[in-house]
Motif scaffolding. Structure first.
Motif, PDB file in Angstrom:
ATOM      1  N   TYR A 207       0.843  -1.192   0.000  1.00  0.00           N
ATOM      2  CA  TYR A 207       0.000   0.000   0.000  1.00  0.00           C
ATOM      3  C   TYR A 207       0.881   1.245   0.000  1.00  0.00           C
ATOM      4  O   TYR A 207       1.816   1.366   0.800  1.00  0.00           O
TER       5      TYR A 207
ATOM      6  N   ASP B 137      -2.110   4.467  -6.759  1.00  0.00           N
ATOM      7  CA  ASP B 137      -3.057   3.350  -6.818  1.00  0.00           C
ATOM      8  C   ASP B 137      -2.630   2.237  -7.764  1.00  0.00           C
ATOM      9  O   ASP B 137      -3.444   1.435  -8.209  1.00  0.00           O
ATOM     10  N   GLY B 138      -1.333   2.177  -8.065  1.00  0.00           N
ATOM     11  CA  GLY B 138      -0.840   1.112  -8.917  1.00  0.00           C
ATOM     12  C   GLY B 138       0.360   1.560  -9.731  1.00  0.00           C
ATOM     13  O   GLY B 138       0.930   2.623  -9.498  1.00  0.00           O
TER      14      GLY B 138
ATOM     15  N   LEU C 261      -1.215  -1.170  -4.254  1.00  0.00           N
ATOM     16  CA  LEU C 261      -2.534  -0.592  -3.992  1.00  0.00           C
ATOM     17  C   LEU C 261      -2.389   0.776  -3.341  1.00  0.00           C
ATOM     18  O   LEU C 261      -1.340   1.116  -2.788  1.00  0.00           O
TER      19      LEU C 261
ATOM     20  N   GLY D 240      -5.722  -1.955  -7.919  1.00  0.00           N
ATOM     21  CA  GLY D 240      -4.283  -1.796  -7.986  1.00  0.00           C
ATOM     22  C   GLY D 240      -3.676  -2.476  -9.195  1.00  0.00           C
ATOM     23  O   GLY D 240      -4.343  -2.717 -10.202  1.00  0.00           O
TER      24      GLY D 240
END
Length: 412
Positions: free
Chosen positions: A172, A176-177, A229, A237
């Motif tokens: 994390y 977002d990826g 993610l 993700g």
């Protein structure tokens, strides 16, 4: 349901409010039936603060003691996160790297993991607890605390996932990826649903800051499914995985760039066996890493030799080579730190021709001169003037249509 190792970076745990939000995520995963191990970094800014403290009392602090100091940052986070989990009714227990027995070598500040004793973690998981582990740290065979280098919490997470044979390791972060390029340079860059380990290794080595390269290497070696993610947004993700037999891959998956390159050119040296070793020997002895290397075809018994180094090592490298120029018999030595490296990466290159031509023609159409070229099976890198970075990356992103979702080929 399965065993999931989750890692949260410094931004994700940067305040007590964010730590509480992470605790809620972990409880939700545990309530859904997953066994959860979580690795955390120090709160954002804490490692730099501790380094400043060290330098305020010693201009050249001993690496062993620096590791002792820096390891405390993660210890604060694991304790706070475990307290936050207990507060919301989720049983948890925290461990330092030494308590888990993450055994490393004795290379302080950049130690490598050698073994992990995960028995205590398995016992806690069996008792229904969330296990919280300090990232970035371990212990050597003499019991000395070690750290794994910047981004080392990623490596801790992947190593734990391998040791525990986890179903997935989830990293994390504040993005977002993995994207086809840096969205700050290419506004229409697209998030990838998946990318191969080989491609991610190349992107990481070429300047992508999403994952520490050693974490990706670990994932590849032990076949750990890895997913990137966002800590702050819900979404699937990007899954970093392995090529499947017969799977159609996109031609190019991403475009990376590195602003931290500088080049040194040695002009008119005798084209004799061993000349490259004579040029690069003193550079290697100074622990300076060399990236790209080009040696021109000999003309009248003389050749030109150009190589790149990290920008922080530029002046030192230039001084070393110039001081050796007379011994080398070189006519001249000059350098340039106003360059960047742009790379296209994709496993699809293995079975498609014409990638290099498209890349070179695209840059030519934009009036961008290529100074150096380096290739591998799934990567082509070029060095260009720094001022052309954004123009070159955007043009290549458009030329390879990376803003578009790949279209699955129909079976005949």
């Amino acid at each position: 349901m399965g065993l999931i190792v989750k890692k949260f970076g410094g931004t994700s745990v940067g305040t007590t409010e964010r730590i509480q939000a992470v605790a809620e995520k972990l409880k939700a995963s545990r309530d859904a039936g997953d066994d959860v191990v979580v690795v955390v970094s120090a709160m954002s800014g804490e490692t730099n603060r501790l380094l400043s403290l060290a330098e305020s009392v010693n201009s050249n602090p001993p690496p062993r003691e620096v590791d002792v100091l820096l390891s405390t940052g993660e210890q604060v986070t694991i304790a706070l996160l475990t307290m936050a989990l207990e507060q919301i009714g989720c049983a948890a227990r925290c461990y330092t790297g030494a308590q888990v027995s993450i055994l490393t070598d004795s290379t302080f500040s950049k130690a490598r993991i050698q073994d992990i004793d995960a028995e205590s973690i398995r016992e806690d998981l069996g008792a229904g607890r969330v296990v919280v582990v300090a990232g970035f740290q371990g212990v050597d065979e003499n019991g000395a605390i070690t750290t794994l280098g910047r981004g080392g919490s990623d490596t801790t997470a992947v190593a734990l996932a391998a040791a525990l044979e986890a179903d997935e390791c989830q990293i994390y972060t504040d993005v977002d990826g993995v994207y086809t390029s840096d969205p700050r340079v290419v506004p229409n860059a697209r998030r990838l649903d998946k990318i191969t380990v080989d491609e991610m290794l190349e992107l990481s080595s070429l300047g992508s800051k999403v994952l520490q390269i050693r974490a990706v290497e670990f994932a590849g070696k032990y076949r750990v499914p890895l997913r990137v993610l966002s800590s702050f947004e819900e979404g699937p993700g990007t899954l970093i995985t392995y090529e499947e037999e017969g799977m159609e891959e996109p031609l190019i998956s991403g475009i990376a760039f590195n602003r931290e390159e500088a080049k040194v050119s040695v002009i008119g040296v005798p084209d004799t066996p061993g000349i490259a070793a004579k040029i690069l020997g003193p550079v290697a002895d100074a622990s300076i890493e060399v990236d790209m290397i080009i040696q021109n075809i000999s003309q009248q018994g003389l050749t030109d030799f150009t190589f790149t180094v990290h920008k922080r090592d530029f002046q030192n490298t230039l001084d070393l080579v110039r001081s050796n120029a007379e011994v080398l018999g070189a006519r001249d030595v000059y350098g340039d730190d106003n360059i960047v490296k742009i790379s296209v990466v994709g496993v699809g290159m293995r079975s498609h021709a014409g990638v290099a031509n498209t890349m070179f023609q695209t840059l030519s159409d934009e009036g961008i001169n290529i100074q150096m070229i380096s290739t591998s099976e799934i990567k082509i890198s070029v060095v260009v003037e720094e001022k052309y970075l954004e123009l070159g990356v955007r043009a290549l992103h458009k030329a390879f249509e990376l803003n578009k979702e790949p279209v699955a080929e129909q079976e005949s």
